[in-house]
Design an enzyme around this catalytic site. Structure first.
Site, PDB file in Angstrom:
ATOM      1  N   GLU A 107      38.345  17.183   4.483  1.00 29.42           N
ATOM      2  CA  GLU A 107      38.077  18.603   4.229  1.00 29.42           C
ATOM      3  C   GLU A 107      36.568  18.720   4.071  1.00 29.42           C
ATOM      4  OE1 GLU A 107      40.378  20.840   4.242  1.00 29.42           O
ATOM      5  OE2 GLU A 107      42.246  19.990   3.491  1.00 29.42           O
TER       6      GLU A 107
ATOM      7  N   CYS B   6      33.150  25.685  -0.022  1.00 32.50           N
ATOM      8  CA  CYS B   6      33.245  25.393   1.408  1.00 32.50           C
ATOM      9  C   CYS B   6      33.714  26.624   2.171  1.00 32.50           C
ATOM     10  CB  CYS B   6      34.186  24.219   1.636  1.00 32.50           C
ATOM     11  SG  CYS B   6      35.738  24.410   0.766  1.00 32.50           S
TER      12      CYS B   6
HETATM   13  P1  NAP Z   1      29.091  14.909  -0.555  1.00 35.23           P
HETATM   14  O1  NAP Z   1      27.723  14.481  -0.852  1.00 35.23           O
HETATM   15  O2  NAP Z   1      29.715  14.517   0.705  1.00 35.23           O
HETATM   16  O3  NAP Z   1      29.984  14.434  -1.809  1.00 35.23           O
HETATM   17  C1  NAP Z   1      31.373  14.535  -1.786  1.00 35.23           C
HETATM   18  C2  NAP Z   1      31.945  13.213  -2.256  1.00 35.23           C
HETATM   19  O4  NAP Z   1      31.662  12.224  -1.263  1.00 35.23           O
HETATM   20  C3  NAP Z   1      31.310  12.692  -3.546  1.00 35.23           C
HETATM   21  O5  NAP Z   1      32.274  12.033  -4.311  1.00 35.23           O
HETATM   22  C4  NAP Z   1      30.268  11.727  -3.026  1.00 35.23           C
HETATM   23  O6  NAP Z   1      29.891  10.735  -3.954  1.00 35.23           O
HETATM   24  C5  NAP Z   1      30.994  11.120  -1.862  1.00 35.23           C
HETATM   25  N1  NAP Z   1      30.125  10.490  -0.879  1.00 35.23           N
HETATM   26  C6  NAP Z   1      28.834  10.754  -0.591  1.00 35.23           C
HETATM   27  N2  NAP Z   1      28.401   9.956   0.390  1.00 35.23           N
HETATM   28  C7  NAP Z   1      29.441   9.162   0.743  1.00 35.23           C
HETATM   29  C8  NAP Z   1      29.623   8.136   1.688  1.00 35.23           C
HETATM   30  N3  NAP Z   1      28.652   7.745   2.508  1.00 35.23           N
HETATM   31  N4  NAP Z   1      30.830   7.540   1.764  1.00 35.23           N
HETATM   32  C9  NAP Z   1      31.841   7.919   0.961  1.00 35.23           C
HETATM   33  N5  NAP Z   1      31.720   8.877   0.025  1.00 35.23           N
HETATM   34  C10 NAP Z   1      30.547   9.512  -0.078  1.00 35.23           C
HETATM   35  O7  NAP Z   1      29.282  16.455  -0.612  1.00 35.23           O
HETATM   36  P2  NAP Z   1      28.444  17.518  -1.396  1.00 35.23           P
HETATM   37  O8  NAP Z   1      27.230  17.781  -0.602  1.00 35.23           O
HETATM   38  O9  NAP Z   1      28.288  17.148  -2.800  1.00 35.23           O
HETATM   39  O10 NAP Z   1      29.495  18.723  -1.309  1.00 35.23           O
HETATM   40  C11 NAP Z   1      29.281  19.803  -0.532  1.00 35.23           C
HETATM   41  C12 NAP Z   1      29.952  19.718   0.815  1.00 35.23           C
HETATM   42  O11 NAP Z   1      31.364  19.577   0.657  1.00 35.23           O
HETATM   43  C13 NAP Z   1      29.757  21.011   1.552  1.00 35.23           C
HETATM   44  O12 NAP Z   1      29.543  20.786   2.918  1.00 35.23           O
HETATM   45  C14 NAP Z   1      31.071  21.723   1.344  1.00 35.23           C
HETATM   46  O13 NAP Z   1      31.326  22.723   2.267  1.00 35.23           O
HETATM   47  C15 NAP Z   1      32.029  20.596   1.372  1.00 35.23           C
HETATM   48  N6  NAP Z   1      33.290  20.953   0.711  1.00 35.23           N
HETATM   49  C16 NAP Z   1      34.386  21.127   1.487  1.00 35.23           C
HETATM   50  C17 NAP Z   1      35.607  21.528   0.913  1.00 35.23           C
HETATM   51  C18 NAP Z   1      36.838  21.724   1.764  1.00 35.23           C
HETATM   52  O14 NAP Z   1      37.933  21.817   1.218  1.00 35.23           O
HETATM   53  N7  NAP Z   1      36.745  21.777   3.070  1.00 35.23           N
HETATM   54  C19 NAP Z   1      35.676  21.740  -0.456  1.00 35.23           C
HETATM   55  C20 NAP Z   1      34.536  21.553  -1.205  1.00 35.23           C
HETATM   56  C21 NAP Z   1      33.348  21.154  -0.618  1.00 35.23           C
HETATM   57  P3  NAP Z   1      28.507  10.840  -4.755  1.00 35.23           P
HETATM   58  O15 NAP Z   1      28.578  12.058  -5.571  1.00 35.23           O
HETATM   59  O16 NAP Z   1      28.503   9.592  -5.549  1.00 35.23           O
HETATM   60  O17 NAP Z   1      27.415  10.900  -3.718  1.00 35.23           O
END
Ligand code: NAP
Length: 460
Positions: A228, A262
């Site tokens: 997601e 999101c």
């Molecule tokens: P993010 O950096 O991808 O973080 C999300 C999760 O992924 C965190 O637990 C993060 O851990 C982990 N993560 C980061 N890098 C990773 C890697 N290389 N391998 C595995 N896990 C990893 O996301 P964000 O920027 O905080 O969140 C915003 C994004 O999420 C936006 O694009 C938003 O639209 C999307 N989102 C989508 C939905 C949906 O349902 N479609 C819902 C909410 C948010 P760390 O915190 O330790 O880095």
């Protein structure tokens, strides 16, 4: 120390946490794996009782948990309370409905008998984001626990207290050791963990980069994944829309969760004949928002989740200006302590702007005027994302016709994209794959096992 509670309202460090060692992670996976051996044999009533108790505890502790969310990621307290309520509803929903969703499906083959039985697959890893720290976990954990799977969650590093609190709720609800475990580890380590043979599937909600990293590992090790990811939802205003109500929803759609959802409305696409009036009203409403401490009941827009998030969106806005766009409102960081960004409207965003195809994850709206309905649809679809979207019109049939032509996983008519326990949630294109919530959400990590009964006959 990368796992920390930093209050984004002040940018002050509140608490730091040690990452788990490799041995601690190994032990957690081992516990989840042995819990699976007995959990898979429990009946639905036992599983449902645990989830109902988790739901009850969420409701009992709503005030404390909501404050924890607001402290760690800055959402308005009233919205944090709403998130706890919704999370409890999701646990109850699957506790109440999973048994019927997972009932045997009788098939009618030409010969003999056959049925599909839904069986669990094992230990699952969930990688979760900070923006809805309880709700995101609920929609992954609840259906899978009802299936009979066991759960490991690597939560976002900026909401460690929320991550720990969810694990404690399960303990307090009497869940067996290893049914639900929180992993205090970095994102990179979460990706590496996918290779562990004891883990059978992985679900990530977050950015495209993190999603790609998880999907790569899942592909390499032949494991099912659900992603997601981000979105750039269109908010289409047709020429017959009720303008006052539409503008009110436009504001909610853009700034709910301080703009960090999101499925927030991100691109406002308005038909020419009503564009000026929409823009004037929208600008007025956004400019009147009370920006401040999210714990304060009068605040309407709080901080971004972190200083890094605020810096990122301010940079994106600057790039849009450098690329030829115009700032109609805001555009800068708020001059106060904390991770605040002004409510912002960008106009004159052209296709060649370097940030045209980017997601704006904060209180920044991009506005487009279009000559007709078809142009609105074409523009709505001109994005790498395909998560949600909305259409505002007084003619519901017309709204449905437009909705039908929007290439996303969800389209809402006369409402910004939203979520409820009994409605499926998920996207297409670069917004990911798979569905969560509703009956579809229990379908992802389940073995649909065919059991075939044949009359014993002579093979030759
Ligand atoms: P993010 O950096 O991808 O973080 C999300 C999760 O992924 C965190 O637990 C993060 O851990 C982990 N993560 C980061 N890098 C990773 C890697 N290389 N391998 C595995 N896990 C990893 O996301 P964000 O920027 O905080 O969140 C915003 C994004 O999420 C936006 O694009 C938003 O639209 C999307 N989102 C989508 C939905 C949906 O349902 N479609 C819902 C909410 C948010 P760390 O915190 O330790 O880095």
């Amino acid at each position: 120390m990368s796992i920390q509670t930093i209050n984004p309202t002040t940018n002050k460090i509140i608490e730091s946490f040690n990452e788990m060692t490799e041995t601690q992670v190994h032990d957690a996976v081992e516990k989840a794996s042995s819990a699976y051996e007995s959990w898979k044999k429990t009946d639905y009533k036992v599983r449902a009782a645990v989830l109902h108790r988790v739901a009850g505890l969420l409701r009992d502790k709503k005030d404390v948990l909501a404050k924890m969310i607001t402290l760690e990621m800055g959402k308005l307290l009233i919205q944090a309370e709403g998130e706890i309520k919704l999370s409890a509803e999701i646990f109850d929903y699957y506790a109440n409905n999973a048994e019927s969703f997972l009932a045997d499906k009788i098939l009618h083959p030409t010969h003999g008998q056959a049925l599909i039985r839904h069986t669990p697959i094992g230990v699952l890893l969930g990688v979760e984001p900070w923006n809805f720290p309880f709700y995101q976990v609920a929609r992954f954990a609840a259906p899978n626990i009802m299936i009979g799977n066991t759960i490991l969650v690597k939560h976002a590093s900026i909401v460690p207290q929320c991550g720990i609190a969810i694990e404690e709720l399960f303990k307090e609800a009497g869940a067996p050791d290893g049914l639900y475990s929180n992993l205090l580890i970095s994102g990179k380590r979460a990706s590496a963990l996918v290779a562990d043979k004891r883990i059978k599937g992985v679900s990530l909600t977050g950015s495209e980069a993190a999603g790609a990293s998880i999907a790569l590992e899942a592909g390499k090790h032949l494991k099912k994944s659900v992603l997601e990811l981000g979105g750039s939802d269109a908010f289409i205003v047709l020429d017959d829309a009720d303008m006052d109500k539409t503008v009110e929803w436009a504001v909610v759609g853009r700034i709910d969760n301080n703009g960090q959802s999101c499925v927030a409305s991100k691109r406002f696409i308005v038909m020419e004949s009503v564009a000026d009036i929409f823009l004037e009203k929208f600008k007025t409403k956004l400019s009147q928002l009370i920006v401040g401490d999210p714990m304060d009941a009068s605040t309407q827009l709080g901080p971004m989740s972190s200083e890094a998030a605020a810096e990122l969106i301010a940079t994106q806005v600057q790039k849009s200006i450098d690329g030829g766009a115009t700032i109609l409102l805001g555009g800068k960081r708020v001059q106060r302590e904390g991770a605040f960004m002004e409510p912002t409207i960008i106009t004159n965003m052209q296709k060649d702007n370097p940030v045209y195809y980017e997601e704006f994850f904060g209180p920044v709206a991009t506005f487009f005027r279009v000559k007709d309905e078809q142009a609105a649809i074409d523009l709505a679809n001109d994005t790498p994302y395909g998560l949600g979207g909305s259409v505002f019109t007084q003619d519901i049939e017309r709204g449905k016709r437009v909705a039908d032509q929007i290439d996303t996983g969800m389209v809402f008519i006369n409402h910004p994209t939203g979520t409820e326990a009994d409605l499926p949630f998920g996207g297409i294109k670069r917004s990911g794959y798979g569905r969560e919530l509703s009956a579809l959400g229990i379908d992802e990590f389940v073995n649909k096992k065919l059991i075939r009964v044949s009359e014993l006959s002579d093979p030759f």
